[in-house]
Design an enzyme around this catalytic site. Structure first.
Site, PDB file in Angstrom:
ATOM      1  N   ASN A 206      -7.820   1.890   9.527  1.00  0.00           N
ATOM      2  CA  ASN A 206      -6.521   2.205  10.126  1.00  0.00           C
ATOM      3  C   ASN A 206      -6.749   2.286  11.630  1.00  0.00           C
ATOM      4  O   ASN A 206      -7.603   3.051  12.082  1.00  0.00           O
ATOM      5  CB  ASN A 206      -5.998   3.566   9.644  1.00  0.00           C
TER       6      ASN A 206
ATOM      7  N   TYR B 158      -4.817   2.507  15.502  1.00  0.00           N
ATOM      8  CA  TYR B 158      -3.605   2.639  16.312  1.00  0.00           C
ATOM      9  C   TYR B 158      -3.875   2.534  17.807  1.00  0.00           C
ATOM     10  O   TYR B 158      -3.134   1.895  18.530  1.00  0.00           O
ATOM     11  CB  TYR B 158      -2.903   3.972  16.008  1.00  0.00           C
TER      12      TYR B 158
ATOM     13  N   HIS C 197      -3.509  10.600  -0.086  1.00  0.00           N
ATOM     14  CA  HIS C 197      -2.978  10.490   1.268  1.00  0.00           C
ATOM     15  C   HIS C 197      -2.496  11.878   1.685  1.00  0.00           C
ATOM     16  O   HIS C 197      -1.306  12.136   1.837  1.00  0.00           O
ATOM     17  CB  HIS C 197      -1.867   9.444   1.332  1.00  0.00           C
TER      18      HIS C 197
ATOM     19  N   ARG D  10       0.854  -1.187   0.000  1.00  0.00           N
ATOM     20  CA  ARG D  10       0.000   0.000   0.000  1.00  0.00           C
ATOM     21  C   ARG D  10       0.891   1.239   0.000  1.00  0.00           C
ATOM     22  O   ARG D  10       1.535   1.543   1.009  1.00  0.00           O
ATOM     23  CB  ARG D  10      -0.930  -0.026   1.234  1.00  0.00           C
TER      24      ARG D  10
ATOM     25  N   GLU E 279      -7.725   8.241   5.638  1.00  0.00           N
ATOM     26  CA  GLU E 279      -8.027   8.895   6.919  1.00  0.00           C
ATOM     27  C   GLU E 279      -8.736  10.234   6.783  1.00  0.00           C
ATOM     28  O   GLU E 279      -8.206  11.273   7.202  1.00  0.00           O
ATOM     29  CB  GLU E 279      -6.747   9.060   7.745  1.00  0.00           C
TER      30      GLU E 279
ATOM     31  N   GLU F 122      -3.847   0.024   8.122  1.00  0.00           N
ATOM     32  CA  GLU F 122      -2.670   0.527   8.841  1.00  0.00           C
ATOM     33  C   GLU F 122      -2.747   0.078  10.288  1.00  0.00           C
ATOM     34  O   GLU F 122      -3.812   0.147  10.903  1.00  0.00           O
ATOM     35  CB  GLU F 122      -2.588   2.069   8.848  1.00  0.00           C
TER      36      GLU F 122
HETATM   37  C1  FCB Z   1      -1.708   7.635  10.135  1.00  0.00           C
HETATM   38  C2  FCB Z   1      -1.359   8.135   8.749  1.00  0.00           C
HETATM   39  C3  FCB Z   1       0.005   7.710   8.287  1.00  0.00           C
HETATM   40  C4  FCB Z   1       1.020   7.701   9.405  1.00  0.00           C
HETATM   41  C5  FCB Z   1       0.503   6.977  10.608  1.00  0.00           C
HETATM   42  C6  FCB Z   1       1.459   6.909  11.757  1.00  0.00           C
HETATM   43  O1  FCB Z   1      -2.592   8.509  10.744  1.00  0.00           O
HETATM   44  O2  FCB Z   1      -2.289   7.664   7.803  1.00  0.00           O
HETATM   45  O3  FCB Z   1       0.349   8.537   7.227  1.00  0.00           O
HETATM   46  O4  FCB Z   1       1.440   8.961   9.670  1.00  0.00           O
HETATM   47  O5  FCB Z   1      -0.677   7.574  11.053  1.00  0.00           O
END
Ligand code: FCB
Length: 451
Positions: free
Chosen positions: A295, A297, A128, A82, A173, A358
């Site tokens: 995505n 985190y 992006h 990707r 995002e 992600e």
């Molecule tokens: C996400 C983004 C990516 C990167 C990661 C850590 O929010 O999509 O570009 O910066 O975080």
């Protein structure tokens, strides 16, 4: 913490593997081959906005080293890569009827061919975050006309690459662009409109929908958005915290997922916001996609704001370890599992198979190395989040793929080079790539999934 060996091989086998990067974060070469300017050029050229004064150029210099990157991907054994295409390399001024820049497109032509030759399926993202500066001057994502410019750009890319590329992401995002790009100014274009940023939600989703149609006309087989989500946790059981958490869930998660998957926006009246929806928009936006990219985190803990213009505030998640970003990036893999299970409950059959588009973590690491870094904390983060994905699968959530952010250390937006996310260390002075221990770990997981 589960051991890697406890990751169920039968479930691992059902996932496709990928690693991710984005154009502005890895390419460098900001002035080469007719590239135009994006809001991120403006952001990095404004002194004081990027933590360490990083300029993203040369950064990992993947514009010149894409062949090395393809070899690293082949070494990992990923199914897919990707990466993203830079709008301002393709249509440098972004303007209506703007000329397509053949030299810019030629770069992606090369990247696609290198990947295919290496046995890696390209899965580019069209957008992006690098909006052409000229479009931002006219209102950027606040303005409906930007969606038409995006459609023209998507058409140019699909025409050039659609013969070889069958897997696409549209927009990366949108929540980050709305909340941090236009809402609080932490990311480009650095505007601080608070809830007046919400029209950017609708225009990004419309842009996504136009791209879905165009990409399919050019032979796409798998198209989806890459939406960033977070499990929202109220800071306490107090009614005001629960209400504030519900509001945050709306602006970070539901205002994107509901229209995409259900064809309607959640009730925004409590926020005093209205969206510029025209007849037919929601049908377009809810066109079913082949996958839903998530995505993920970390979770977000919310309490009712005591004062200030917003009804909620983000606070540290109690008791959680955190990544290099500090206490606002808590490590709670269980919340990924819970988010995925909640999504299935909320959206049911309207939810196509999920791909984790992600997932990854930064930890303090040196700029120069003499050999592989033993990044065991990253391995722990990835392993535990992968285990959470498998648990969600076991609970019946359809999940087809997993993507590590990132293949390479790269330019982490407003944090410059202070946050390294790579499976591969990059020396930003020499461009030298050195796989970390996590690269070997991911390679072994992928190999085990095929054993
Ligand atoms: C996400 C983004 C990516 C990167 C990661 C850590 O929010 O999509 O570009 O910066 O975080």
């Amino acid at each position: 913490m589960p051991e890697t060996s406890s990751l169920d091989p039968a479930l691992l086998r059902t996932l496709r593997w990928s690693a991710a990067t984005s154009a502005f974060q890895i390419e460098g070469a900001r002035r080469l081959d007719g590239r135009g300017r994006s809001v991120w050029d403006d952001f990095v050229d404004t002194p004081g906005l990027v933590a360490d004064g990083g300029t993203a150029d040369p950064g990992p210099d993947s514009y010149h080293r894409s062949g090395e990157d393809a070899a690293l991907l082949a070494g990992l054994g990923v199914d897919r890569y990707r990466f993203s295409i830079s709008w301002v390399r393709v249509i440098p001024d972004g303007a209506a009827g703007g000329a397509v820049n053949a030299a810019g497109l030629a770069h992606y032509d090369r990247v696609v061919d290198e990947l295919l030759a290496a046995g890696v399926v390209p899965e580019p993202t069209l957008y992006h975050w690098d909006l052409p500066t000229g479009l931002e001057a006219e209102g950027g994502w606040l303005r409906r006309a930007t969606t038409e410019r995006f459609a023209e750009y998507a058409e140019a890319v699909a025409k050039a690459l659609g013969d070889r590329v069958r897997h696409w992401y549209t927009v990366n995002e949108p929540a980050s662009t709305t909340l941090q790009g236009y809402g609080n100014g932490e990311l480009a274009p650095g505007r601080t409109l608070l809830f007046d940023a919400l029209p950017t939600v609708h225009h990004q989703l419309l842009a996504h929908a136009h791209a879905v149609r165009i990409l399919r006309e050019h032979g796409a087989e798998q198209v989806g958005i890459a939406a960033n989500h977070t499990l929202v946790l109220p800071a306490s059981e107090a009614e005001e915290d629960v209400i504030a958490a519900g509001m945050y869930d709306i602006v970070h998660n539901r205002v994107f997922a509901d229209p995409l998957l259900l064809g309607r926006y959640p009730d925004l009246e409590g926020l005093g916001a209205e969206l510029p929806v025209l007849d037919g928009d929601l049908e377009l936006i809810s066109t079913p996609c082949d996958v839903y990219g998530v995505n993920y985190y970390n979770p977000t803990t919310i309490r009712a704001a005591a004062e200030g213009p917003l009804p909620f505030e983000l606070v540290p998640t109690p008791g959680a370890a955190h990544t290099g970003f500090g206490e606002m990036w808590p490590i709670r893999p269980d919340t990924l599992r819970d988010f995925l299970i909640d999504a299935k409950e909320r959206y049911g059959d309207a939810l196509p198979p999920i791909v984790i588009a992600e997932n990854g973590a930064s930890f303090p690491e040196p700029g120069h190395v003499d050999g592989p870094i033993d990044d065991e904390k990253r391995i722990g983060y990835l392993r535990d989040h992968l285990a959470a994905v498998l648990e969600a699968k076991r609970a019946g959530v359809r999940i087809d793929g997993y993507t590590v952010w990132s293949l390479l250390d790269n330019f982490e937006w407003a944090d410059g080079y202070t946050q390294r996310f790579g499976l591969v260390h990059v020396d930003m002075e020499t461009g030298e790539r050195t796989p970390k221990a996590s690269y070997g770990w991911y390679r072994d997981v992928i190999a085990r999934s095929r054993a």
